[in-house]
Scaffold this active site. Structure first.
Site, mmCIF file in Angstrom:
data_model
loop_
_atom_site.group_PDB
_atom_site.id
_atom_site.type_symbol
_atom_site.label_atom_id
_atom_site.label_comp_id
_atom_site.label_asym_id
_atom_site.label_seq_id
_atom_site.Cartn_x
_atom_site.Cartn_y
_atom_site.Cartn_z
ATOM 1 N N LYS A 41 -8.075 -3.433 9.155
ATOM 2 C CA LYS A 41 -7.271 -2.206 9.286
ATOM 3 C C LYS A 41 -5.956 -2.607 9.931
ATOM 4 C CE LYS A 41 -7.562 2.254 8.588
ATOM 5 N NZ LYS A 41 -8.371 2.961 7.575
ATOM 6 N N ASP A 94 -3.666 5.101 4.620
ATOM 7 C CA ASP A 94 -4.482 5.831 5.592
ATOM 8 C C ASP A 94 -3.554 6.925 6.128
ATOM 9 O OD1 ASP A 94 -7.259 5.608 7.046
ATOM 10 O OD2 ASP A 94 -5.844 5.990 8.661
HETATM 11 P P1 NDP Z 1 -2.955 12.032 5.724
HETATM 12 O O1 NDP Z 1 -1.859 11.414 6.488
HETATM 13 O O2 NDP Z 1 -2.790 12.306 4.282
HETATM 14 O O3 NDP Z 1 -3.404 13.393 6.419
HETATM 15 C C1 NDP Z 1 -3.818 13.436 7.731
HETATM 16 C C2 NDP Z 1 -4.147 14.863 8.099
HETATM 17 O O4 NDP Z 1 -4.832 14.861 9.345
HETATM 18 C C3 NDP Z 1 -2.917 15.725 8.279
HETATM 19 O O5 NDP Z 1 -3.233 17.053 7.961
HETATM 20 C C4 NDP Z 1 -2.640 15.561 9.766
HETATM 21 O O6 NDP Z 1 -1.888 16.607 10.349
HETATM 22 C C5 NDP Z 1 -4.034 15.540 10.331
HETATM 23 N N1 NDP Z 1 -4.047 14.796 11.598
HETATM 24 C C6 NDP Z 1 -3.658 13.519 11.773
HETATM 25 N N2 NDP Z 1 -3.755 13.175 13.065
HETATM 26 C C7 NDP Z 1 -4.199 14.274 13.701
HETATM 27 C C8 NDP Z 1 -4.512 14.554 15.035
HETATM 28 N N3 NDP Z 1 -4.363 13.633 15.994
HETATM 29 N N4 NDP Z 1 -4.969 15.793 15.322
HETATM 30 C C9 NDP Z 1 -5.131 16.742 14.356
HETATM 31 N N5 NDP Z 1 -4.833 16.527 13.061
HETATM 32 C C10 NDP Z 1 -4.397 15.305 12.747
HETATM 33 O O7 NDP Z 1 -4.219 11.091 5.976
HETATM 34 P P2 NDP Z 1 -5.570 10.968 5.152
HETATM 35 O O8 NDP Z 1 -5.946 12.282 4.587
HETATM 36 O O9 NDP Z 1 -5.459 9.799 4.274
HETATM 37 O O10 NDP Z 1 -6.594 10.554 6.311
HETATM 38 C C11 NDP Z 1 -7.383 11.520 7.013
HETATM 39 C C12 NDP Z 1 -8.582 10.831 7.594
HETATM 40 O O11 NDP Z 1 -9.360 10.238 6.535
HETATM 41 C C13 NDP Z 1 -8.288 9.689 8.562
HETATM 42 O O12 NDP Z 1 -9.298 9.642 9.546
HETATM 43 C C14 NDP Z 1 -8.405 8.441 7.678
HETATM 44 O O13 NDP Z 1 -8.700 7.291 8.431
HETATM 45 C C15 NDP Z 1 -9.583 8.853 6.804
HETATM 46 N N6 NDP Z 1 -9.706 8.143 5.537
HETATM 47 C C16 NDP Z 1 -8.702 8.097 4.632
HETATM 48 C C17 NDP Z 1 -8.875 7.438 3.436
HETATM 49 C C18 NDP Z 1 -7.843 7.448 2.363
HETATM 50 O O14 NDP Z 1 -8.140 6.947 1.279
HETATM 51 N N7 NDP Z 1 -6.666 8.011 2.587
HETATM 52 C C19 NDP Z 1 -10.106 6.708 3.147
HETATM 53 C C20 NDP Z 1 -11.140 6.873 4.143
HETATM 54 C C21 NDP Z 1 -10.914 7.550 5.295
HETATM 55 P P3 NDP Z 1 -0.345 16.368 10.724
HETATM 56 O O15 NDP Z 1 0.374 16.343 9.402
HETATM 57 O O16 NDP Z 1 0.019 17.500 11.603
HETATM 58 O O17 NDP Z 1 -0.281 15.041 11.440
HETATM 59 O O1 2IT Z 2 -10.537 4.161 5.911
HETATM 60 C C1 2IT Z 2 -10.484 3.799 4.717
HETATM 61 O O2 2IT Z 2 -11.504 3.463 4.111
HETATM 62 C C2 2IT Z 2 -9.194 3.807 4.048
HETATM 63 N N1 2IT Z 2 -8.202 4.218 4.635
HETATM 64 C C3 2IT Z 2 -9.067 3.280 2.650
HETATM 65 C C4 2IT Z 2 -8.985 1.792 2.653
HETATM 66 C C5 2IT Z 2 -8.692 1.141 1.330
HETATM 67 O O3 2IT Z 2 -8.526 -0.073 1.350
HETATM 68 O O4 2IT Z 2 -8.625 1.813 0.292
#
Ligand code: NDP
Ligand code: 2IT
Length: 449
Positions: free
Chosen positions: A128, A168
């Site tokens: 990561k 992420d």
């Molecule tokens: P995005 O940046 O697209 O969206 C993040 C969302 O979470 C936004 O709505 C943001 O609000 C909110 N958020 C972020 N930080 C905080 C916080 N401290 N408190 C409250 N709300 C918060 O990210 P993703 O959707 O990609 O990621 C969301 C989660 O999913 C993370 O935990 C990530 O690690 C996990 N994840 C993502 C993957 C991917 O493929 N993208 C894969 C696997 C897991 P705001 O805009 O106000 O910051």
């Molecule tokens: O937390 C996760 O699994 C991700 N943000 C996606 C990682 C990836 O390599 O697609």
């Protein structure tokens, strides 16, 4: 019991060696609490110190990122890549750009990623990275210059067969494009060094949907195991980014009703449900206009906005936390149960605190931990790597089938290692043990290196 003493001793040492890193301690404890009883009697894992090795990253790279803002000021951030383990494949995992990013958070994420990637069944190790850069309010040019500067340093440590980052929090298609372009410019090579790329330059269909869809498939598979489904269920989702919005889309397709979404400022409650056209509005608001979720109630006045609050007080059958780590604590867990929640599938990484998980498990509701529930994203990243290596593109229905099969397989592995009785499956234990075995056995095969 001997394993309890071993676990205490292990955690005491881990905390002493990694001071001030509470998220890392939490993630390791969650795994170790299941693995120590499991490896009791499996002397070979103990002798090889597998848990000690897995919880010490292979390496941590930290570097300065200098960029220029639109006013011509020089700005400095810190970037990292934590390469946790490459026993079963090249390092693989996302990049996070958020002001809260620090070494503890990236170490917890890289550790989790190792088990998650193993669960997908694909050959990927765990890593990561990211930066304590705040993309909020930055212009497109500032984002581009930051991404280019970040990759100028990161390129020394990544490669299509070495370490393949992806998105992420704060890193989506736009940022991947800027970083991929910079990598190509500096190395003169067009390789699959990043996943989540645009379709024009080696991206894979359904990567953008995969995490959110996968989180919903995981819950669907758990419901199926109880002869139940999403049909008619009320669903509460947190976040409004990539994972949350595509989770919402899939719930709608499966006949559920999503009543909440959120961001870091507050949440919206729409009792009528966030249907497809409302979701289109949110995706445009978030991805194109980069606005706030509060704006939803101006467009849809029947909905309510709660500033500074989390959505867990709203009655729902199923909760999908899809924002960030530790966004659901023990009070939230109690509130959800009080209001009738019967299942939680974690789209975000480690969104539930240890105490919240304990409450869910004591009440024996369906609970899918993040390393199983959100593995669909990295799984399709793995499929993007395969397509890049073979220089081909699979069709949408082929990828969709592969994603569904991978999520079913993850469910079944959790069931195989987590079944406690005829009626209860501990998916946390199942995911931890199933994810561990493959990595541990590969490490054994290499001897003590
Ligand atoms: P995005 O940046 O697209 O969206 C993040 C969302 O979470 C936004 O709505 C943001 O609000 C909110 N958020 C972020 N930080 C905080 C916080 N401290 N408190 C409250 N709300 C918060 O990210 P993703 O959707 O990609 O990621 C969301 C989660 O999913 C993370 O935990 C990530 O690690 C996990 N994840 C993502 C993957 C991917 O493929 N993208 C894969 C696997 C897991 P705001 O805009 O106000 O910051
Ligand atoms: O937390 C996760 O699994 C991700 N943000 C996606 C990682 C990836 O390599 O697609």
């Amino acid at each position: 019991m001997a394993w309890k003493d071993d676990l205490d001793q292990f955690m005491t040492g881990l905390i002493r060696r990694n001071p001030g890193e509470p998220e890392f301690h939490q993630a390791v404890y969650e795994v170790a609490a299941n693995l120590f009883p499991y490896i009791q009697g499996k002397q070979v894992y103990k002798d090889a110190q597998i848990m000690e090795r897995l919880s010490e990253p292979d390496r941590i790279i930290s570097f300065r990122v200098v960029w220029e803002d639109d006013e011509g000021n020089v700005r400095v951030n810190r970037g990292w890549r934590v390469q946790n383990n490459n026993a079963i494949g090249p390092y693989k995992g996302g990049l996070r750009f958020h002001p809260s990013v620090n070494q503890s958070i990236l170490k917890f994420l890289a550790f989790e990623q190792t088990f998650k990637n193993s669960l997908t069944g694909l050959p990927m190790g765990g890593a990561k990275g990211g930066a304590n850069f705040n993309p909020k309010g930055k212009s497109n040019g500032e984002i581009m210059r930051f991404c280019q500067s970040f990759m100028t340093e990161l390129r020394h440590y990544v490669g299509a067969d070495m370490d393949i980052p992806a998105g992420d929090i704060g890193v989506g298609g736009r940022e991947i494009g800027y970083m991929f372009g910079q990598h190509k410019r500096l190395t003169k090579e067009f390789t699959g060094v990043l996943t989540g790329k645009g379709m024009e330059f080696g991206g894979s269909l359904i990567r953008v949907e995969a995490t959110g869809y996968g989180t919903v498939y995981m819950m669907q598979n758990m419901l199926n195991a109880r002869n139940d489904s999403f049909e008619g269920k009320t669903v509460s989702i947190s976040g409004s980014g990539n994972v949350a919005t595509y989770a919402c889309e899939k719930v709608n397709q499966l006949g559920g009703k999503v009543v909440t979404l959120s961001d870091s400022s507050g949440f919206i409650f729409d009792p009528k449900g966030i249907d497809e056209s409302k979701l289109d509005y949110i995706m445009d608001l978030k991805n194109v206009r980069r606005g706030r979720i509060s704006e939803y109630v101006e467009q849809y006045p029947d909905a309510h906005y709660f500033e500074g609050k989390k959505p867990w007080g709203i009655a729902c059958d199923i909760a999908l936390p899809c924002a960030t780590q530790n966004e659901l604590n023990q009070e939230d867990a109690r509130e959800l149960l009080k209001n009738g929640c019967m299942g939680v599938s974690e789209g975000a990484n480690m969104p539930s605190s240890l105490e919240a998980i304990k409450i869910f498990q004591e009440q024996k509701i369906l609970f899918a931990p993040s390393k199983a529930a959100n593995a669909g994203g990295v799984a399709v990243s793995g499929l993007e790597m395969s397509q890049n290596s073979a220089r081909i593109s699979w069709k949408e229905h082929e990828l969709q089938k592969l994603l569904e099969d991978i999520m079913q397989n993850i469910h079944d592995q959790c069931e195989a290692y987590g079944r406690e009785s005829d009626t209860y499956i501990d998916y946390v234990k199942g995911a931890n043990i199933a994810g561990f075995i493959k990595v541990a056995d590969a490490m054994l095969a290499y001897g003590s290196i």
